[in-house]
Design a protein around this motif. Structure first.
Motif, PDB file in Angstrom:
ATOM      1  N   VAL A  63      62.580  78.943  54.630  1.00 56.72           N
ATOM      2  CA  VAL A  63      63.266  77.708  53.561  1.00 56.72           C
ATOM      3  C   VAL A  63      62.879  76.367  54.228  1.00 56.72           C
ATOM      4  CG1 VAL A  63      65.480  76.646  52.741  1.00 56.72           C
ATOM      5  CG2 VAL A  63      65.499  79.266  53.710  1.00 56.72           C
TER       6      VAL A  63
ATOM      7  N   ILE B 274      60.393  78.838  50.642  1.00 55.38           N
ATOM      8  CA  ILE B 274      61.133  78.411  49.334  1.00 55.38           C
ATOM      9  C   ILE B 274      61.064  77.087  49.661  1.00 55.38           C
ATOM     10  CG2 ILE B 274      63.223  78.360  48.052  1.00 55.38           C
ATOM     11  CD1 ILE B 274      63.729  81.322  49.701  1.00 55.38           C
TER      12      ILE B 274
ATOM     13  N   PHE C  87      60.785  71.143  46.620  1.00 59.27           N
ATOM     14  CA  PHE C  87      59.942  70.217  45.574  1.00 59.27           C
ATOM     15  C   PHE C  87      58.734  70.861  45.706  1.00 59.27           C
ATOM     16  CE2 PHE C  87      62.847  66.724  47.914  1.00 59.27           C
ATOM     17  CZ  PHE C  87      63.670  66.741  46.963  1.00 59.27           C
TER      18      PHE C  87
HETATM   19  C1  LIG Z   1      56.987  57.720  59.902  1.00 64.22           C
HETATM   20  C2  LIG Z   1      56.878  58.794  60.558  1.00 64.22           C
HETATM   21  C3  LIG Z   1      55.747  59.085  61.754  1.00 64.22           C
HETATM   22  C4  LIG Z   1      55.956  60.217  62.486  1.00 64.22           C
HETATM   23  N1  LIG Z   1      54.734  60.058  63.333  1.00 64.22           N
HETATM   24  C5  LIG Z   1      54.737  61.179  64.064  1.00 64.22           C
HETATM   25  C6  LIG Z   1      53.678  61.347  65.066  1.00 64.22           C
HETATM   26  O1  LIG Z   1      52.835  60.168  65.246  1.00 64.22           O
HETATM   27  N2  LIG Z   1      53.303  62.225  65.777  1.00 64.22           N
HETATM   28  C7  LIG Z   1      54.218  63.424  65.901  1.00 64.22           C
HETATM   29  O2  LIG Z   1      54.070  64.297  66.378  1.00 64.22           O
HETATM   30  N3  LIG Z   1      55.210  63.380  64.813  1.00 64.22           N
HETATM   31  C8  LIG Z   1      55.459  62.369  64.185  1.00 64.22           C
HETATM   32  N4  LIG Z   1      56.345  62.438  63.331  1.00 64.22           N
HETATM   33  C9  LIG Z   1      57.519  63.540  63.119  1.00 64.22           C
HETATM   34  C10 LIG Z   1      56.757  64.648  62.278  1.00 64.22           C
HETATM   35  O3  LIG Z   1      56.146  64.148  61.244  1.00 64.22           O
HETATM   36  C11 LIG Z   1      58.069  65.424  61.860  1.00 64.22           C
HETATM   37  O4  LIG Z   1      58.979  65.840  62.981  1.00 64.22           O
HETATM   38  C12 LIG Z   1      57.913  66.686  61.057  1.00 64.22           C
HETATM   39  O5  LIG Z   1      56.807  66.278  59.900  1.00 64.22           O
HETATM   40  C13 LIG Z   1      58.954  67.150  60.736  1.00 64.22           C
HETATM   41  O6  LIG Z   1      58.581  68.556  59.740  1.00 64.22           O
HETATM   42  P1  LIG Z   1      59.926  69.317  59.196  1.00 64.22           P
HETATM   43  O7  LIG Z   1      58.889  70.794  58.625  1.00 64.22           O
HETATM   44  O8  LIG Z   1      60.797  69.503  60.107  1.00 64.22           O
HETATM   45  O9  LIG Z   1      60.257  68.503  57.715  1.00 64.22           O
HETATM   46  P2  LIG Z   1      59.747  68.352  56.668  1.00 64.22           P
HETATM   47  O10 LIG Z   1      58.061  68.359  56.555  1.00 64.22           O
HETATM   48  O11 LIG Z   1      60.424  67.356  55.791  1.00 64.22           O
HETATM   49  O12 LIG Z   1      59.906  69.774  55.758  1.00 64.22           O
HETATM   50  C14 LIG Z   1      61.164  70.136  55.424  1.00 64.22           C
HETATM   51  C15 LIG Z   1      61.352  70.882  54.186  1.00 64.22           C
HETATM   52  O13 LIG Z   1      62.127  71.514  53.659  1.00 64.22           O
HETATM   53  C16 LIG Z   1      62.401  71.065  52.127  1.00 64.22           C
HETATM   54  N5  LIG Z   1      63.884  71.339  51.881  1.00 64.22           N
HETATM   55  C17 LIG Z   1      64.977  70.873  52.369  1.00 64.22           C
HETATM   56  N6  LIG Z   1      65.991  71.242  52.153  1.00 64.22           N
HETATM   57  C18 LIG Z   1      65.858  72.481  51.292  1.00 64.22           C
HETATM   58  C19 LIG Z   1      66.338  73.597  50.489  1.00 64.22           C
HETATM   59  N7  LIG Z   1      67.825  73.346  50.734  1.00 64.22           N
HETATM   60  N8  LIG Z   1      65.708  74.413  50.097  1.00 64.22           N
HETATM   61  C20 LIG Z   1      64.327  74.372  49.879  1.00 64.22           C
HETATM   62  N9  LIG Z   1      63.589  73.520  50.495  1.00 64.22           N
HETATM   63  C21 LIG Z   1      64.382  72.652  51.195  1.00 64.22           C
HETATM   64  C22 LIG Z   1      62.150  69.732  52.144  1.00 64.22           C
HETATM   65  O14 LIG Z   1      61.893  69.375  50.655  1.00 64.22           O
HETATM   66  C23 LIG Z   1      60.923  69.643  52.700  1.00 64.22           C
HETATM   67  O15 LIG Z   1      59.780  69.879  52.191  1.00 64.22           O
HETATM   68  C24 LIG Z   1      56.686  61.162  62.285  1.00 64.22           C
HETATM   69  C25 LIG Z   1      57.463  61.116  61.476  1.00 64.22           C
HETATM   70  C26 LIG Z   1      57.641  60.063  60.447  1.00 64.22           C
HETATM   71  C27 LIG Z   1      58.579  59.999  59.490  1.00 64.22           C
END
Ligand SMILES: Cc1cc2nc3c(=O)[nH]c(=O)nc-3n(C[C@H](O)[C@H](O)[C@H](O)COP(=O)(O)OP(=O)(O)OC[C@H]3O[C@@H](n4cnc5c(N)ncnc54)[C@H](O)[C@@H]3O)c2cc1C
Length: 381
Positions: free
Chosen positions: A9, A32, A35
């Protein structure tokens, strides 16, 4: 009987990597996403992410980041694309900087390649910087940047080629445990799987409400500038860097795509109540802090603003990750709060999540990321 071995998810950084690792192991998997994958409403957009080995947050991250490097290189071999560019990484600040001390500790403990540079040497090697006397830096040649949108798309492409199903534009509304399967409720549909990976980033508390008291979401703003002297800011001239001035950490990247010089404040611009509230709404006030920082440390960068993007950090109280089996049901794997430094690990976290979802355990050391560590503070266990 479950239709799927594993349902993933959320298809951002962690979910797309997990889907790839599960699919390549021959599992029946579905990913899943609420977006369209590659969207700019979560935490994985904005052109570049830093990767570094000498880990200032804690030296125990170093073995994991080494594995991440290997997996990023494997992703490149499998796809023929470049996701990781080595520029070296410069971490600079006043002598009392915790970031500098943390990086130094990690470099020494793990025998990493590094150099200590004084202010004059920083400016000699990288003329874009103006460093106050007394500031110094740790130079690590192995650091660089990743291309997050490309990396996520490649993980999804390989997952699809290995027969993963992808359901985009559909939000999982609830996760329910039953004796035979874990059930996902979606609008007009239910999905059953033997196990579920919850990698929903800043939306994690919707599906794992027990984490609510612990987590908060920070609004982050990325800024792109047209430098006054662009020749100082290209690849080969400027490394990925971070400067700790005691009040904030500002980090930046060379202009590798012709889009301008990108930089951002690590401390961000406030807390938002829910991930749905995040918008691409950055305005002039958002860049004031970054511009003031540039005028002090990289004056030739502070030309016209070319663009801004907002993004979210999902913060834990200790700024470590949460990667663990849910206490309520070990068939549910939680991997989301990455406290703003998780992207570089996505290639290996995907492997860890596949291990946990299929066998309940992993050979990677993830002891630091236990969900139960919050129990002392009255949270979940
Ligand atoms: C500005 C910024 C700079 C950063 N710089 C660095 C860096 O230099 N180096 C580094 O290592 N890290 C960095 N990070 C951190 C890193 O980018 C994040 O930790 C990482 O991208 C998080 O990934 P994720 O898969 O947890 O979240 P996301 O990529 O946000 O993915 C979560 C996904 O789940 C989906 N979702 C949510 N709820 C549901 C639901 N109920 N049903 C279906 N889909 C759902 C969302 O739409 C989203 O697509 C940075 C973050 C930011 C914001």
């Amino acid at each position: 009987m479950s239709v799927y071995d594993v349902a993933v998810v959320g298809l951002g950084a962690m979910g797309s990597a997990a889907l790839f690792h599960l699919a390549r192991r021959g599992k029946r998997v579905i990913g899943i996403e609420q977006f369209t994958p590659g969207h700019d409403r979560g935490s994985s957009h904005g052109e570049s992410r830093a990767i570094r080995l000498g880990y200032s947050e804690h030296p125990s991250y170093v073995p994991l980041v080494r594995s991440a490097f290997e997996n990023w290189r494997e992703l490149e071999r499998l796809t023929g694309e470049t996701v990781l560019t080595t520029t070296g990484i410069l971490e600079a600040g006043a002598p009392e900087s915790r970031m500098l001390q943390g990086s130094l500790d990690a470099c020494i403990l793990h025998g990493l390649d590094y150099e200590l540079l004084d202010a004059a040497e920083i400016m000699r090697r990288f003329p874009a910087f103006r460093m106050p006397a007394g500031h110094s830096a740790i130079w690590q040649p192995e650091g660089g940047f990743l291309k997050p949108e490309l990396a996520n798309a490649l993980h999804l492409k390989l997952a699809r080629e290995a027969s993963a199903e992808i359901l985009a534009g559909s939000r999982v509304e609830a996760i329910e445990s039953s004796p035979d399967a874990v059930k996902l409720a979606l609008p007009g549909r239910a999905i059953e799987a033997a196990s579920v990976v919850v990698s929903v980033g800043a939306w994690i508390t919707d599906l794992v409400p027990e984490l609510k008291p612990q987590l908060f979401i920070k609004r982050q703003v990325l800024c792109w500038y047209e430098p006054k002297q662009p020749e100082l800011f290209g690849l080969g001239k400027l490394p990925v860097f971070a400067i700790d001035d005691g009040e904030d950490i500002v980090y930046g990247f060379p202009d590798f795509a012709g889009t301008g010089f990108k930089c951002a404040s690590h401390y961000g611009s406030g807390v938002i109540a829910h991930a749905d509230a995040a918008r691409q709404d950055a305005g002039p006030a958002d860049e004031a802090r970054t511009r003031a920082f540039l005028e002090r440390y990289l004056p030739q960068a502070a030309g016209p603003l070319k663009g801004m993007k907002t993004c979210m950090y999902t913060m834990t109280p200790d700024e470590d990750f949460v990667i663990d089996l849910a206490p309520s049901d070990p068939r549910i794997v939680v991997a989301s709060p990455c406290s703003g430094h998780g992207f570089k690990f996505a290639s290996v976290v995907g492997e860890v999540l596949a291990d946990l979802a299929t066998g309940g355990t992993t050979s990677h050391d993830i002891g630091r990321f236990r969900i139960g560590r919050f129990s002392d503070a009255g949270g979940i266990d």
